[in-house]
Design a protein around this motif. Structure first.
Motif, PDB file in Angstrom:
ATOM      1  N   GLY A   1       0.811  -1.209   0.000  1.00 32.71           N
ATOM      2  CA  GLY A   1       0.000   0.000   0.000  1.00 32.71           C
ATOM      3  C   GLY A   1       0.844   1.258   0.000  1.00 32.71           C
ATOM      4  O   GLY A   1       0.360   2.355   0.289  1.00 32.71           O
ATOM      5  N   LEU A   2       2.139   1.119  -0.341  1.00 32.23           N
ATOM      6  CA  LEU A   2       3.079   2.239  -0.388  1.00 32.23           C
ATOM      7  C   LEU A   2       3.813   2.219  -1.722  1.00 32.23           C
ATOM      8  O   LEU A   2       4.386   1.203  -2.093  1.00 32.23           O
ATOM      9  N   LEU A   3       3.782   3.335  -2.426  1.00 32.19           N
ATOM     10  CA  LEU A   3       4.525   3.460  -3.673  1.00 32.19           C
ATOM     11  C   LEU A   3       5.706   4.381  -3.398  1.00 32.19           C
ATOM     12  O   LEU A   3       5.528   5.552  -3.063  1.00 32.19           O
ATOM     13  N   VAL A   4       6.907   3.839  -3.501  1.00 27.24           N
ATOM     14  CA  VAL A   4       8.119   4.579  -3.167  1.00 27.24           C
ATOM     15  C   VAL A   4       8.898   4.848  -4.452  1.00 27.24           C
ATOM     16  O   VAL A   4       9.180   3.922  -5.217  1.00 27.24           O
ATOM     17  N   SER A   5       9.232   6.125  -4.662  1.00 31.40           N
ATOM     18  CA  SER A   5       9.950   6.501  -5.882  1.00 31.40           C
ATOM     19  C   SER A   5      10.967   7.584  -5.583  1.00 31.40           C
ATOM     20  O   SER A   5      10.905   8.253  -4.550  1.00 31.40           O
ATOM     21  N   LEU A   6      11.899   7.760  -6.506  1.00 30.10           N
ATOM     22  CA  LEU A   6      12.819   8.879  -6.448  1.00 30.10           C
ATOM     23  C   LEU A   6      12.206   9.984  -7.280  1.00 30.10           C
ATOM     24  O   LEU A   6      11.823   9.765  -8.429  1.00 30.10           O
ATOM     25  N   SER A   7      12.068  11.164  -6.693  1.00 28.73           N
ATOM     26  CA  SER A   7      11.416  12.289  -7.370  1.00 28.73           C
ATOM     27  C   SER A   7      12.419  13.395  -7.644  1.00 28.73           C
ATOM     28  O   SER A   7      13.351  13.613  -6.872  1.00 28.73           O
ATOM     29  N   PHE A   8      12.182  14.100  -8.750  1.00 28.72           N
ATOM     30  CA  PHE A   8      13.013  15.230  -9.156  1.00 28.72           C
ATOM     31  C   PHE A   8      12.088  16.422  -9.352  1.00 28.72           C
ATOM     32  O   PHE A   8      11.068  16.311 -10.019  1.00 28.72           O
ATOM     33  N   VAL A   9      12.438  17.579  -8.786  1.00 28.08           N
ATOM     34  CA  VAL A   9      11.639  18.797  -8.918  1.00 28.08           C
ATOM     35  C   VAL A   9      12.506  19.842  -9.611  1.00 28.08           C
ATOM     36  O   VAL A   9      13.606  20.159  -9.133  1.00 28.08           O
ATOM     37  N   ASP A  10      12.029  20.363 -10.735  1.00 33.18           N
ATOM     38  CA  ASP A  10      12.808  21.336 -11.500  1.00 33.18           C
ATOM     39  C   ASP A  10      13.054  22.644 -10.752  1.00 33.18           C
ATOM     40  O   ASP A  10      14.134  23.207 -10.819  1.00 33.18           O
ATOM     41  N   HIS A  11      12.054  23.139 -10.075  1.00 34.41           N
ATOM     42  CA  HIS A  11      12.180  24.408  -9.351  1.00 34.41           C
ATOM     43  C   HIS A  11      11.760  24.181  -7.897  1.00 34.41           C
ATOM     44  O   HIS A  11      10.674  24.591  -7.495  1.00 34.41           O
ATOM     45  N   PRO A  12      12.629  23.547  -7.098  1.00 36.51           N
ATOM     46  CA  PRO A  12      12.260  23.225  -5.715  1.00 36.51           C
ATOM     47  C   PRO A  12      12.177  24.472  -4.849  1.00 36.51           C
ATOM     48  O   PRO A  12      12.845  25.474  -5.104  1.00 36.51           O
ATOM     49  N   GLN A  13      11.343  24.394  -3.814  1.00 38.51           N
ATOM     50  CA  GLN A  13      11.247  25.483  -2.838  1.00 38.51           C
ATOM     51  C   GLN A  13      12.495  25.557  -1.974  1.00 38.51           C
ATOM     52  O   GLN A  13      12.850  26.602  -1.476  1.00 38.51           O
ATOM     53  N   ASN A  14      13.140  24.411  -1.780  1.00 38.10           N
ATOM     54  CA  ASN A  14      14.389  24.366  -1.023  1.00 38.10           C
ATOM     55  C   ASN A  14      15.173  23.133  -1.465  1.00 38.10           C
ATOM     56  O   ASN A  14      14.668  22.299  -2.216  1.00 38.10           O
ATOM     57  N   CYS A  15      16.401  23.025  -1.004  1.00 42.74           N
ATOM     58  CA  CYS A  15      17.279  21.949  -1.470  1.00 42.74           C
ATOM     59  C   CYS A  15      16.791  20.554  -1.093  1.00 42.74           C
ATOM     60  O   CYS A  15      17.125  19.583  -1.772  1.00 42.74           O
ATOM     61  N   LEU A  16      15.979  20.427  -0.058  1.00 43.09           N
ATOM     62  CA  LEU A  16      15.489  19.107   0.350  1.00 43.09           C
ATOM     63  C   LEU A  16      14.298  18.646  -0.497  1.00 43.09           C
ATOM     64  O   LEU A  16      13.794  17.540  -0.303  1.00 43.09           O
ATOM     65  N   GLU A  17      13.863  19.489  -1.420  1.00 45.26           N
ATOM     66  CA  GLU A  17      12.771  19.116  -2.320  1.00 45.26           C
ATOM     67  C   GLU A  17      13.239  18.984  -3.768  1.00 45.26           C
ATOM     68  O   GLU A  17      12.431  18.883  -4.669  1.00 45.26           O
ATOM     69  N   ALA A  18      14.537  18.966  -4.009  1.00 44.80           N
ATOM     70  CA  ALA A  18      15.060  18.877  -5.375  1.00 44.80           C
ATOM     71  C   ALA A  18      15.120  17.427  -5.862  1.00 44.80           C
ATOM     72  O   ALA A  18      14.587  17.088  -6.913  1.00 44.80           O
ATOM     73  N   VAL A  19      15.764  16.586  -5.109  1.00 48.71           N
ATOM     74  CA  VAL A  19      15.866  15.151  -5.389  1.00 48.71           C
ATOM     75  C   VAL A  19      15.561  14.461  -4.077  1.00 48.71           C
ATOM     76  O   VAL A  19      16.246  14.695  -3.082  1.00 48.71           O
TER      77      VAL A  19
END
Length: 193
Positions: free
Chosen positions: A90-108
């Motif tokens: 019941g958990l889908l775990v993935s590596l995510s990439f954000v082009d314009h993150p709000q901060n460095c912990l939301e980039a990859v």
């Protein structure tokens, strides 16, 4: 590390290679729960792919490139048990990439999604998976469909990573390691020393 390439090499570096002994089997969680926006295919999150049938993917042999090359974290991490496969856990775990993150912990980051109707919080699977995933310098976020919460690094470490304040001695090495790894994504913020 000063450079994080945004490609399959990064996924392999952070998560390990795709495990040849693991296959998706009957799991089609990614075919419904993920947003796909690639040059050859697009679909919104929460909507089943138009090619998904009761028997699986109707175009499996000629599926789009993104579908042939994307793998959930369960397919890459041998330390995750068979019960952690998305349709079982019941958990889908993935590596995510954000082009314009709000901060460095939301980039990859590793994204742990609680799937609709999942018992993973109640039965302990979410806690067990988070314990295993929060073991390296990769941010881990948990989403229950309503909110997204940072699970790793710990709140006191994250606060110092994101601020210009010096970390206390007992956190200094950990904060410095995170800042060094993710400085690429937080270039506008001066680093405290």
């Amino acid at each position: 590390m000063t450079d994080l390439p945004r490609n399959a090499d990064l996924e392999t570096m952070l998560l390990g290679p795709v495990l040849p002994a693991r296959d998706c089997g009957d799991c089609t969680a990614c075919c419904t729960h993920l947003t796909v926006n690639s040059p050859d295919f697009a679909k919104p999150a929460g909507i089943s792919c138009t090619h998904l049938t009761a028997g699986g993917c109707a175009i499996h042999t000629v599926r789009p490139h993104i579908c042939r090359t994307w793998f959930c974290v369960w397919r890459r991490r041998a330390d995750l048990p068979d019960a952690a496969r998305p349709d079982r856990s019941g958990l889908l775990v993935s590596l995510s990439f954000v082009d314009h993150p709000q901060n460095c912990l939301e980039a990859v980051f590793i994204n742990v999604r609680l799937l609709p109707g999942s018992d993973a919080l109640r039965n302990g699977m979410a806690a067990a998976m988070l314990d295993r995933l929060c073991d390296q310098l990769v941010p881990v976020w948990f989403s229950d469909g309503q909110q997204k919460m940072l699970m790793h690094p710990a709140t006191d470490v994250a606060r110092h990573i994101l601020s210009d304040t010096p970390a206390p001695v007992h956190l200094a090495a950990e904060v410095a390691a995170w800042r060094e790894r993710y400085a690429l994504f937080d270039a506008d913020r001066p680093t405290a020393t």
